[in-house]
Write a protein that holds these residues in place. Structure first.
Motif, PDB file in Angstrom:
ATOM      1  N   LEU A  37      30.822 -52.274   6.003  1.00  0.00           N
ATOM      2  CA  LEU A  37      31.912 -53.116   6.448  1.00  0.00           C
ATOM      3  C   LEU A  37      31.654 -54.433   6.894  1.00  0.00           C
ATOM      4  O   LEU A  37      32.182 -55.287   7.411  1.00  0.00           O
ATOM      5  N   GLY A  38      30.164 -54.811   6.998  1.00  0.00           N
ATOM      6  CA  GLY A  38      29.575 -56.134   7.448  1.00  0.00           C
ATOM      7  C   GLY A  38      29.931 -57.158   6.250  1.00  0.00           C
ATOM      8  O   GLY A  38      29.780 -57.035   5.035  1.00  0.00           O
ATOM      9  N   ARG A  39      30.056 -58.527   6.673  1.00  0.00           N
ATOM     10  CA  ARG A  39      29.932 -59.545   5.743  1.00  0.00           C
ATOM     11  C   ARG A  39      29.690 -60.781   6.443  1.00  0.00           C
ATOM     12  O   ARG A  39      29.641 -60.747   7.753  1.00  0.00           O
ATOM     13  N   VAL A  40      29.125 -61.738   5.700  1.00  0.00           N
ATOM     14  CA  VAL A  40      28.839 -62.979   6.364  1.00  0.00           C
ATOM     15  C   VAL A  40      30.019 -63.652   6.848  1.00  0.00           C
ATOM     16  O   VAL A  40      30.882 -64.078   6.162  1.00  0.00           O
ATOM     17  N   THR A  41      30.119 -63.981   8.109  1.00  0.00           N
ATOM     18  CA  THR A  41      31.061 -64.728   8.758  1.00  0.00           C
ATOM     19  C   THR A  41      30.697 -65.983   9.443  1.00  0.00           C
ATOM     20  O   THR A  41      31.652 -66.733   9.745  1.00  0.00           O
ATOM     21  N   ASN A  42      29.569 -66.363   9.481  1.00  0.00           N
ATOM     22  CA  ASN A  42      29.139 -67.746  10.067  1.00  0.00           C
ATOM     23  C   ASN A  42      29.516 -68.893   9.335  1.00  0.00           C
ATOM     24  O   ASN A  42      29.423 -68.826   8.037  1.00  0.00           O
ATOM     25  N   THR A  43      29.997 -69.849   9.807  1.00  0.00           N
ATOM     26  CA  THR A  43      30.442 -70.885   9.290  1.00  0.00           C
ATOM     27  C   THR A  43      29.453 -72.043   9.615  1.00  0.00           C
ATOM     28  O   THR A  43      29.544 -73.113   8.693  1.00  0.00           O
ATOM     29  N   ARG A  44      28.900 -72.016  10.549  1.00  0.00           N
ATOM     30  CA  ARG A  44      28.089 -73.414  11.098  1.00  0.00           C
ATOM     31  C   ARG A  44      26.981 -73.550   9.900  1.00  0.00           C
ATOM     32  O   ARG A  44      26.914 -74.783   9.481  1.00  0.00           O
ATOM     33  N   ASN A  45      26.284 -72.703   9.212  1.00  0.00           N
ATOM     34  CA  ASN A  45      25.370 -73.136   8.300  1.00  0.00           C
ATOM     35  C   ASN A  45      26.032 -73.227   6.914  1.00  0.00           C
ATOM     36  O   ASN A  45      25.275 -73.406   5.670  1.00  0.00           O
ATOM     37  N   GLY A  46      27.326 -73.101   6.794  1.00  0.00           N
ATOM     38  CA  GLY A  46      27.976 -73.308   5.345  1.00  0.00           C
ATOM     39  C   GLY A  46      27.795 -71.954   4.715  1.00  0.00           C
ATOM     40  O   GLY A  46      28.203 -72.273   3.294  1.00  0.00           O
ATOM     41  N   GLU A  47      27.229 -70.872   5.133  1.00  0.00           N
ATOM     42  CA  GLU A  47      27.041 -69.901   4.222  1.00  0.00           C
ATOM     43  C   GLU A  47      28.408 -69.112   3.726  1.00  0.00           C
ATOM     44  O   GLU A  47      29.023 -68.763   4.554  1.00  0.00           O
ATOM     45  N   GLY A  48      28.530 -68.772   2.759  1.00  0.00           N
ATOM     46  CA  GLY A  48      29.659 -67.941   2.215  1.00  0.00           C
ATOM     47  C   GLY A  48      29.120 -66.549   2.220  1.00  0.00           C
ATOM     48  O   GLY A  48      28.048 -66.426   2.617  1.00  0.00           O
ATOM     49  N   ASN A  49      29.936 -65.793   1.517  1.00  0.00           N
ATOM     50  CA  ASN A  49      29.705 -64.144   1.720  1.00  0.00           C
ATOM     51  C   ASN A  49      28.655 -64.278   0.530  1.00  0.00           C
ATOM     52  O   ASN A  49      28.740 -64.590  -0.626  1.00  0.00           O
ATOM     53  N   ILE A  50      27.632 -63.765   0.586  1.00  0.00           N
ATOM     54  CA  ILE A  50      26.417 -63.498  -0.253  1.00  0.00           C
ATOM     55  C   ILE A  50      26.559 -62.238  -1.244  1.00  0.00           C
ATOM     56  O   ILE A  50      27.243 -61.385  -0.802  1.00  0.00           O
ATOM     57  N   SER A  51      26.978 -62.770  -2.416  1.00  0.00           N
ATOM     58  CA  SER A  51      27.216 -61.675  -3.560  1.00  0.00           C
ATOM     59  C   SER A  51      25.792 -60.311  -3.518  1.00  0.00           C
ATOM     60  O   SER A  51      25.030 -60.937  -3.508  1.00  0.00           O
ATOM     61  N   ASP A  52      26.571 -59.382  -3.724  1.00  0.00           N
ATOM     62  CA  ASP A  52      25.804 -58.335  -3.747  1.00  0.00           C
ATOM     63  C   ASP A  52      26.354 -57.319  -5.065  1.00  0.00           C
ATOM     64  O   ASP A  52      27.099 -56.899  -5.013  1.00  0.00           O
TER      65      ASP A  52
ATOM     66  N   LEU B 240      29.362 -44.046  16.510  1.00  0.00           N
ATOM     67  CA  LEU B 240      29.584 -45.210  15.717  1.00  0.00           C
ATOM     68  C   LEU B 240      28.962 -46.420  16.342  1.00  0.00           C
ATOM     69  O   LEU B 240      29.131 -46.515  17.553  1.00  0.00           O
ATOM     70  N   PHE B 241      28.255 -47.167  15.613  1.00  0.00           N
ATOM     71  CA  PHE B 241      27.765 -48.575  16.465  1.00  0.00           C
ATOM     72  C   PHE B 241      27.861 -49.632  15.606  1.00  0.00           C
ATOM     73  O   PHE B 241      27.960 -49.721  14.153  1.00  0.00           O
ATOM     74  N   ALA B 242      28.211 -50.816  16.201  1.00  0.00           N
ATOM     75  CA  ALA B 242      28.244 -52.067  15.490  1.00  0.00           C
ATOM     76  C   ALA B 242      27.055 -53.239  15.964  1.00  0.00           C
ATOM     77  O   ALA B 242      26.466 -53.190  16.870  1.00  0.00           O
ATOM     78  N   ILE B 243      26.741 -53.837  14.882  1.00  0.00           N
ATOM     79  CA  ILE B 243      25.535 -54.786  14.997  1.00  0.00           C
ATOM     80  C   ILE B 243      25.753 -55.958  14.221  1.00  0.00           C
ATOM     81  O   ILE B 243      26.090 -56.006  13.055  1.00  0.00           O
ATOM     82  N   PRO B 244      25.776 -57.123  14.971  1.00  0.00           N
ATOM     83  CA  PRO B 244      25.769 -58.501  14.215  1.00  0.00           C
ATOM     84  C   PRO B 244      24.462 -58.678  13.593  1.00  0.00           C
ATOM     85  O   PRO B 244      23.367 -58.344  14.027  1.00  0.00           O
ATOM     86  N   CYS B 245      24.499 -59.395  12.720  1.00  0.00           N
ATOM     87  CA  CYS B 245      23.166 -59.798  11.820  1.00  0.00           C
ATOM     88  C   CYS B 245      22.905 -61.324  12.345  1.00  0.00           C
ATOM     89  O   CYS B 245      23.811 -62.219  12.059  1.00  0.00           O
ATOM     90  N   LYS B 246      21.709 -61.516  12.831  1.00  0.00           N
ATOM     91  CA  LYS B 246      21.402 -62.910  13.105  1.00  0.00           C
ATOM     92  C   LYS B 246      21.395 -63.863  12.018  1.00  0.00           C
ATOM     93  O   LYS B 246      20.945 -63.496  11.092  1.00  0.00           O
ATOM     94  N   GLY B 247      22.213 -64.860  12.213  1.00  0.00           N
ATOM     95  CA  GLY B 247      22.363 -65.863  11.114  1.00  0.00           C
ATOM     96  C   GLY B 247      23.322 -65.717  10.250  1.00  0.00           C
ATOM     97  O   GLY B 247      23.811 -66.631   9.094  1.00  0.00           O
ATOM     98  N   LYS B 248      24.045 -64.580  10.127  1.00  0.00           N
ATOM     99  CA  LYS B 248      24.863 -64.157   9.028  1.00  0.00           C
ATOM    100  C   LYS B 248      26.318 -63.899   9.816  1.00  0.00           C
ATOM    101  O   LYS B 248      27.367 -64.465   9.062  1.00  0.00           O
ATOM    102  N   ASN B 249      26.373 -63.131  10.697  1.00  0.00           N
ATOM    103  CA  ASN B 249      27.711 -62.969  11.154  1.00  0.00           C
ATOM    104  C   ASN B 249      27.828 -62.788  12.751  1.00  0.00           C
ATOM    105  O   ASN B 249      28.324 -61.992  13.554  1.00  0.00           O
ATOM    106  N   ASP B 250      26.900 -63.602  13.427  1.00  0.00           N
ATOM    107  CA  ASP B 250      26.754 -63.419  14.945  1.00  0.00           C
ATOM    108  C   ASP B 250      27.375 -64.504  15.505  1.00  0.00           C
ATOM    109  O   ASP B 250      27.656 -64.535  16.829  1.00  0.00           O
ATOM    110  N   GLU B 251      28.034 -65.504  14.873  1.00  0.00           N
ATOM    111  CA  GLU B 251      28.924 -66.432  15.716  1.00  0.00           C
ATOM    112  C   GLU B 251      30.098 -65.903  16.340  1.00  0.00           C
ATOM    113  O   GLU B 251      30.830 -65.117  15.471  1.00  0.00           O
TER     114      GLU B 251
END
Lengths: 264, 224
Positions: free
Chosen positions: A242-257, B20-31
């Motif tokens: 269920l995770g996805r890339v949501t950070n906007t600061r570094n301009g990363e979009g969702n990495i395709s997998d 059930l646990f949730a974890i942010p990934c550093k640099g990917k979705n931690d904002e």
């Protein structure tokens, strides 16, 4: 650990500092703030009358436990044993990394790869770094790639040989995790080595292996292989994707997998 | 951190253990992840978990400066609001459920909420697979526990192991688990009191009091 014991010669509880792994569990227990002289007097009186008070087992009546400031190398015990201390090398609390828990965004272990989480000292036994080094040196001979973001890898002085910092070798910790990644074909050799070396080191080893599922959420490779090798995997930690890339600061979009499954 | 992976027991013994646990990934979705971590716990709290944690404290917590009367009047209730309110930093947050139905209902709401965080389920291999299928999603990755290698016989019996390994960080010692087994068998503590004592030592809040209660009851009945 059995680090806390009653020294009958002075009739006081003491801590065996060589066995203590600085996990902090004693200092986090519930506390009363009673006067120690009062507590000892009541206990002595009760002893005379063969009377035993049965207090709450997790309450220290006198708030006796105090956490020391620790110098290097002893501070390493706390870093590896206290779950509330963050490893600066990984940025997360605990002894390892995010492993496959964030694999849906980090893509650490891909299809055809197998991640290993080899944990020493757990449960409840503890381990000294020289035991861990025995294993890492044996694994290094197989040419494995140790996970770069893992705290044990950070303590290696020579990753190609699996050697750790010499001044840490006799320090005892509650547990530590060695992480590595190989191809599926190398699984039998790795597991055989881990089993063989575990017989030579005086601790316990907990073993976890991980992989990426296919597009239908199945694991047609690793699970049957483990079964063939005689391992029962009763329990697992499952990343639900269920995770996805949501950070906007570094301009990363969702990495395709390319192996990513649809959420619904 | 594999603090929920190596719980001791057979797959059938995890029927009342779904984490059930949730974890942010550093640099990917931690904002701004703190807000979403709180939201995760709020959703979990609506589905009647048996414990919750924010990697600093669980729903059962030790207390400081207790009054001596505490030895006769200890609170054994979980505090979920306290866990949610105390999420201040990015880390792992978790909720423990005692039935697959509750875990699945919670998971369905989490899918709907689309928090963007990595969400994992720790239970039996089959239990997580079925929960994912029933919620219409596919497993992304799986980490199998292959158990313990103990050639030097360091480990205690299975009852002690089942109780103590529910805190994967080893904060529930073998001696404490033994003590609680003895106290319940001898009628010196109720199972509710014993499991609250055990759970207070687990700062991540992943200790399962319901499973512990069942294990303690089974041990007591076996002896009777």
């Amino acid at each position: 650990m059995g680090a806390i014991y009653v020294d009958s010669s002075v009739n006081r509880a003491k801590i065996n500092l060589d066995e203590c792994v600085e996990c902090g569990a004693c200092s986090r227990m519930s506390n009363e703030t009673l006067n120690p002289h009062l507590v000892r007097s009541v206990r002595s009186l009760a002893k005379i009358f063969r009377f035993r008070f049965e207090p709450e087992p997790d309450v220290c009546p006198t708030s006796a436990f105090v956490i020391d400031d620790l110098p290097y190398p002893r501070i390493v015990r706390r870093i590896f044993s206290d779950p509330l201390i963050e490893h600066t090398s990984t940025g997360i609390k605990g002894r390892g990394t995010e492993e496959v828990k964030t694999n849906d965004v980090a893509h650490r272990v891909s299809v055809g790869e197998v991640g290993y989480v080899i944990e020493f000292g757990r449960p409840g036994v503890g381990v000294r770094f020289h035991h861990i080094q025995t294993m890492t040196m044996a694994l290094a001979k197989l040419g494995v790639h140790f996970e770069g973001k893992n705290p044990i890898t950070h303590l290696m002085v020579d990753r190609s040989r699996g050697t750790l910092k010499e001044d840490l070798l006799h320090e005892k910790i509650l547990s530590a995790i060695v992480e590595l990644k190989t191809t599926t074909e190398e699984v039998p050799a790795i597991l055989e080595t881990v089993e063989k070396v575990s017989k030579t080191i005086d601790t316990v080893v907990a073993l976890g292996v991980s992989t990426r599922c296919d597009q239908t959420g199945n694991d047609p490779v690793l699970a049957p292989l483990l079964d063939d090798l005689g391992y029962d995997s009763e329990r697992a930690k499952t990343n639900l994707g269920l995770g996805r890339v949501t950070n906007t600061r570094n301009g990363e979009g969702n990495i395709s997998d390319e192996h990513s499954a649809s959420v619904r | 951190m594999t603090n929920t992976l190596h719980r001791y027991g057979k797959a059938a013994g995890f029927e009342d253990d779904y984490i059930l646990f949730a974890i942010p990934c550093k640099g990917k979705n931690d904002e701004e992840a703190v807000k979403r971590l709180k939201e995760f716990l709020e959703i979990c709290a609506r589905h009647h978990p048996v414990n919750m944690g924010n990697s600093t404290s669980g729903a059962y917590r030790p207390s400081q400066e207790l009054h001596p009367t505490i030895h006769w009047s200890r609170n054994t209730k979980a505090d979920y609001n306290g866990v949610i309110a105390a999420v201040e930093k990015i880390g792992t947050v978790a909720a423990v459920f005692s039935t697959r139905k509750k875990a699945e209902e919670c998971l369905a709401d989490l899918i709907e909420a689309d928090l963007g965080l990595s969400i994992n389920m720790s239970t039996s291999v089959e239990g997580a697979h079925r929960a994912a299928e029933n919620c219409g999603i596919h497993r992304h990755s799986v980490e199998y526990s292959l158990g313990f290698l103990d050639p030097h016989d360091h480990l205690p019996n299975s009852q002690v192991l089942e109780l103590s390994t529910m805190c994967g960080h080893g904060m529930v010692s073998f001696n404490l688990a033994r003590k609680m087994l003895d106290m319940v068998r001898e009628g010196r503590r109720t199972t509710d009191q014993a499991v609250a004592t055990l759970a207070r030592f687990c700062p991540c809040g992943v200790y399962n009091p319901e499973r512990a209660k069942r294990l303690l009851e089974e041990s007591r009945k076996r002896q009777a």
